[in-house]
Write a protein that holds these residues in place. Structure first.
Motif, PDB file in Angstrom:
ATOM      1  N   ASN A   5       4.916 -10.070  -6.023  1.00 48.73           N
ATOM      2  CA  ASN A   5       4.910 -11.498  -6.321  1.00 48.73           C
ATOM      3  C   ASN A   5       4.930 -12.355  -5.070  1.00 48.73           C
ATOM      4  OD1 ASN A   5       4.722 -11.226  -9.043  1.00 48.73           O
ATOM      5  ND2 ASN A   5       6.920 -11.367  -9.432  1.00 48.73           N
ATOM      6  N   LEU A   6       5.328 -11.773  -3.937  1.00 52.04           N
ATOM      7  CA  LEU A   6       5.410 -12.534  -2.695  1.00 52.04           C
ATOM      8  C   LEU A   6       4.760 -11.741  -1.569  1.00 52.04           C
ATOM      9  CD1 LEU A   6       6.404 -15.004  -1.149  1.00 52.04           C
ATOM     10  CD2 LEU A   6       8.607 -13.854  -0.843  1.00 52.04           C
ATOM     11  N   ASN A   7       3.700 -12.304  -1.012  1.00 57.85           N
ATOM     12  CA  ASN A   7       2.957 -11.661   0.073  1.00 57.85           C
ATOM     13  C   ASN A   7       2.908 -12.625   1.253  1.00 57.85           C
ATOM     14  OD1 ASN A   7       1.553  -9.219  -1.488  1.00 57.85           O
ATOM     15  ND2 ASN A   7       1.472 -11.029  -2.787  1.00 57.85           N
ATOM     16  N   ILE A   8       3.473 -12.216   2.381  1.00 57.76           N
ATOM     17  CA  ILE A   8       3.498 -13.053   3.585  1.00 57.76           C
ATOM     18  C   ILE A   8       2.710 -12.338   4.672  1.00 57.76           C
ATOM     19  CG2 ILE A   8       4.961 -14.158   5.319  1.00 57.76           C
ATOM     20  CD1 ILE A   8       7.232 -14.107   3.199  1.00 57.76           C
ATOM     21  N   VAL A   9       1.723 -13.035   5.222  1.00 58.50           N
ATOM     22  CA  VAL A   9       0.874 -12.413   6.241  1.00 58.50           C
ATOM     23  C   VAL A   9       0.846 -13.270   7.505  1.00 58.50           C
ATOM     24  CG1 VAL A   9      -0.561 -11.219   4.559  1.00 58.50           C
ATOM     25  CG2 VAL A   9      -1.189 -13.492   5.286  1.00 58.50           C
ATOM     26  N   ASP A  10       0.416 -12.671   8.601  1.00 58.85           N
ATOM     27  CA  ASP A  10       0.520 -13.317   9.911  1.00 58.85           C
ATOM     28  C   ASP A  10      -0.434 -14.489  10.101  1.00 58.85           C
ATOM     29  OD1 ASP A  10       2.531 -11.641  10.697  1.00 58.85           O
ATOM     30  OD2 ASP A  10       1.216 -10.222  11.715  1.00 58.85           O
ATOM     31  N   ASP A  11      -1.673 -14.327   9.682  1.00 65.85           N
ATOM     32  CA  ASP A  11      -2.672 -15.352   9.993  1.00 65.85           C
ATOM     33  C   ASP A  11      -3.730 -15.401   8.896  1.00 65.85           C
ATOM     34  OD1 ASP A  11      -4.500 -13.193  10.468  1.00 65.85           O
ATOM     35  OD2 ASP A  11      -3.748 -13.038  12.515  1.00 65.85           O
ATOM     36  N   ASN A  12      -4.655 -16.350   9.045  1.00 60.09           N
ATOM     37  CA  ASN A  12      -5.667 -16.560   8.005  1.00 60.09           C
ATOM     38  C   ASN A  12      -6.604 -15.376   7.839  1.00 60.09           C
ATOM     39  OD1 ASN A  12      -4.640 -19.017   7.352  1.00 60.09           O
ATOM     40  ND2 ASN A  12      -6.381 -20.226   8.029  1.00 60.09           N
ATOM     41  N   GLU A  13      -6.898 -14.680   8.939  1.00 50.81           N
ATOM     42  CA  GLU A  13      -7.794 -13.530   8.847  1.00 50.81           C
ATOM     43  C   GLU A  13      -7.181 -12.439   7.972  1.00 50.81           C
ATOM     44  OE1 GLU A  13     -10.083 -10.299  11.742  1.00 50.81           O
ATOM     45  OE2 GLU A  13      -9.058 -12.029  12.627  1.00 50.81           O
ATOM     46  N   MET A  14      -5.903 -12.150   8.198  1.00 46.94           N
ATOM     47  CA  MET A  14      -5.221 -11.137   7.388  1.00 46.94           C
ATOM     48  C   MET A  14      -5.010 -11.615   5.957  1.00 46.94           C
ATOM     49  SD  MET A  14      -2.396  -9.587  10.014  1.00 46.94           S
ATOM     50  CE  MET A  14      -1.792  -8.451   8.767  1.00 46.94           C
ATOM     51  N   LEU A  15      -4.753 -12.918   5.819  1.00 44.60           N
ATOM     52  CA  LEU A  15      -4.564 -13.493   4.483  1.00 44.60           C
ATOM     53  C   LEU A  15      -5.841 -13.351   3.673  1.00 44.60           C
ATOM     54  CD1 LEU A  15      -2.788 -15.095   2.510  1.00 44.60           C
ATOM     55  CD2 LEU A  15      -3.536 -17.188   3.642  1.00 44.60           C
ATOM     56  N   SER A  16      -6.970 -13.690   4.285  1.00 39.36           N
ATOM     57  CA  SER A  16      -8.267 -13.582   3.621  1.00 39.36           C
ATOM     58  C   SER A  16      -8.541 -12.150   3.190  1.00 39.36           C
ATOM     59  CB  SER A  16      -9.363 -14.070   4.578  1.00 39.36           C
ATOM     60  OG  SER A  16     -10.634 -13.782   4.060  1.00 39.36           O
ATOM     61  N   GLU A  17      -8.271 -11.205   4.082  1.00 39.84           N
ATOM     62  CA  GLU A  17      -8.554  -9.798   3.791  1.00 39.84           C
ATOM     63  C   GLU A  17      -7.660  -9.268   2.668  1.00 39.84           C
ATOM     64  OE1 GLU A  17      -8.162  -5.718   6.318  1.00 39.84           O
ATOM     65  OE2 GLU A  17      -9.375  -7.311   7.205  1.00 39.84           O
ATOM     66  N   LYS A  18      -6.374  -9.566   2.753  1.00 44.31           N
ATOM     67  CA  LYS A  18      -5.445  -9.053   1.746  1.00 44.31           C
ATOM     68  C   LYS A  18      -5.729  -9.667   0.376  1.00 44.31           C
ATOM     69  CE  LYS A  18      -0.626  -7.809   1.110  1.00 44.31           C
ATOM     70  NZ  LYS A  18       0.712  -7.690   1.702  1.00 44.31           N
ATOM     71  N   LEU A  19      -6.014 -10.967   0.346  1.00 42.53           N
ATOM     72  CA  LEU A  19      -6.345 -11.636  -0.908  1.00 42.53           C
ATOM     73  C   LEU A  19      -7.622 -11.053  -1.512  1.00 42.53           C
ATOM     74  CD1 LEU A  19      -5.942 -13.939  -2.993  1.00 42.53           C
ATOM     75  CD2 LEU A  19      -7.227 -15.421  -1.426  1.00 42.53           C
ATOM     76  N   GLY A  20      -8.626 -10.828  -0.664  1.00 44.61           N
ATOM     77  CA  GLY A  20      -9.885 -10.269  -1.142  1.00 44.61           C
ATOM     78  C   GLY A  20      -9.702  -8.918  -1.799  1.00 44.61           C
ATOM     79  N   TYR A  21      -8.932  -8.043  -1.155  1.00 42.65           N
ATOM     80  CA  TYR A  21      -8.720  -6.710  -1.724  1.00 42.65           C
ATOM     81  C   TYR A  21      -7.876  -6.767  -2.993  1.00 42.65           C
ATOM     82  CZ  TYR A  21     -10.948  -4.553   2.291  1.00 42.65           C
ATOM     83  OH  TYR A  21     -11.876  -4.159   3.226  1.00 42.65           O
ATOM     84  N   GLN A  22      -6.950  -7.712  -3.055  1.00 46.40           N
ATOM     85  CA  GLN A  22      -6.167  -7.904  -4.280  1.00 46.40           C
ATOM     86  C   GLN A  22      -7.094  -8.303  -5.429  1.00 46.40           C
ATOM     87  OE1 GLN A  22      -2.060  -8.827  -5.135  1.00 46.40           O
ATOM     88  NE2 GLN A  22      -3.362  -7.433  -6.286  1.00 46.40           N
ATOM     89  N   LEU A  23      -8.006  -9.230  -5.175  1.00 50.59           N
ATOM     90  CA  LEU A  23      -8.952  -9.656  -6.202  1.00 50.59           C
ATOM     91  C   LEU A  23      -9.849  -8.503  -6.638  1.00 50.59           C
ATOM     92  CD1 LEU A  23     -10.027 -13.156  -4.826  1.00 50.59           C
ATOM     93  CD2 LEU A  23      -8.645 -12.700  -6.854  1.00 50.59           C
TER      94      LEU A  23
END
Length: 234
Positions: A5-23
């Motif tokens: 329920n809570l995902n904290i990432v370092d920067d936008n590049e990692m955020l984009s990648e993690k969100l994409g794989y979650q989707l």
């Protein structure tokens, strides 16, 4: 599937990648259960995050229907148009046709007519008994608003139908079409993507203190994706 329920990432590049794989994971699970998967998109920083990762992912494109959680009642050529921004930054990179994208008709005479027309288009996407949307991607403003649901605004109490309209948005442009809070809450997966220090106080209030005075705090069972700045007060 087990979702954090809570995902904290370092920067936008990692955020984009993690969100994409979650989707990708959610979508591939859903297509095993149903023919069409519906995905609600929000504007703002989410557009660039999705544009950075989604074109590289393996989605069953023909079985996806993208729609908009909210949209400004402006021409698609306007810099304020969320559809226009997605078309420029993301959609043209994907193997999509017009049937994959459900959008408002900004040429209608009024925002009321526009909301009614959009409601009809969304209802037509429900080809199965299940009448709830699959995935809704939300952002959050520095005032805690999400979609075009603003704090202390009467639109928060409007829950008839899938869609409603706003004629006096506190943030310009003033006229908008938005999903109702009830529609958002009925979605199977609700993912909030929030970046920036300016939002950190409200993030803390909503996540840690369960504060529901903000519209984002009234969305149930949220999956949060935060950058370090937005999560800095947790």
């Amino acid at each position: 599937m087990s979702l954090l329920n809570l995902n904290i990432v370092d920067d936008n590049e990692m955020l984009s990648e993690k969100l994409g794989y979650q989707l990708e994971e959610i979508i591939l699970e859903l297509v095993n259960k149903k023919q069409i998967v519906t995905i609600g998109l929000s504007g703002g920083s989410l557009i660039d995050l999705l544009a950075s990762s989604v074109p590289r992912l393996q989605f069953p494109w023909a079985r996806l229907r993208f729609f908009f959680v909210d949209e400004r009642f402006v021409p698609f050529t306007s810099d304020e148009s969320t559809y226009g921004a997605y078309q420029t930054k993301l959609f043209r990179k994907l193997p999509l046709t017009e049937k994959n994208i459900i959008k408002i008709d900004p040429d209608l005479k009024s925002v009321e007519e526009c909301a009614k027309d959009y409601q009809n288009k969304l209802e037509e996407t429900f080809t199965e008994d299940d009448k709830s949307f699959d995935i809704i991607l939300l952002g959050m403003g520095p005032d805690g608003h999400t979609a075009s649901l603003f704090p202390n605004h009467s639109v928060l109490n409007e829950n008839k139908g899938l869609v409603t309209y706003v004629k006096d948005s506190p943030k310009p442009p003033s006229e908008r079409v938005t999903l109702t809070l009830n529609t958002i809450n009925q979605a199977k997966y609700k993912i909030a993507v929030v970046t920036g220090e300016s939002k950190s106080t409200i993030v803390k209030e909503v996540i840690q203190e369960k504060n529901t005075k903000y519209p984002i705090g009234q969305v149930k069972d949220l999956i949060w994706y935060l950058d370090k700045s937005a999560a800095s007060k947790l």
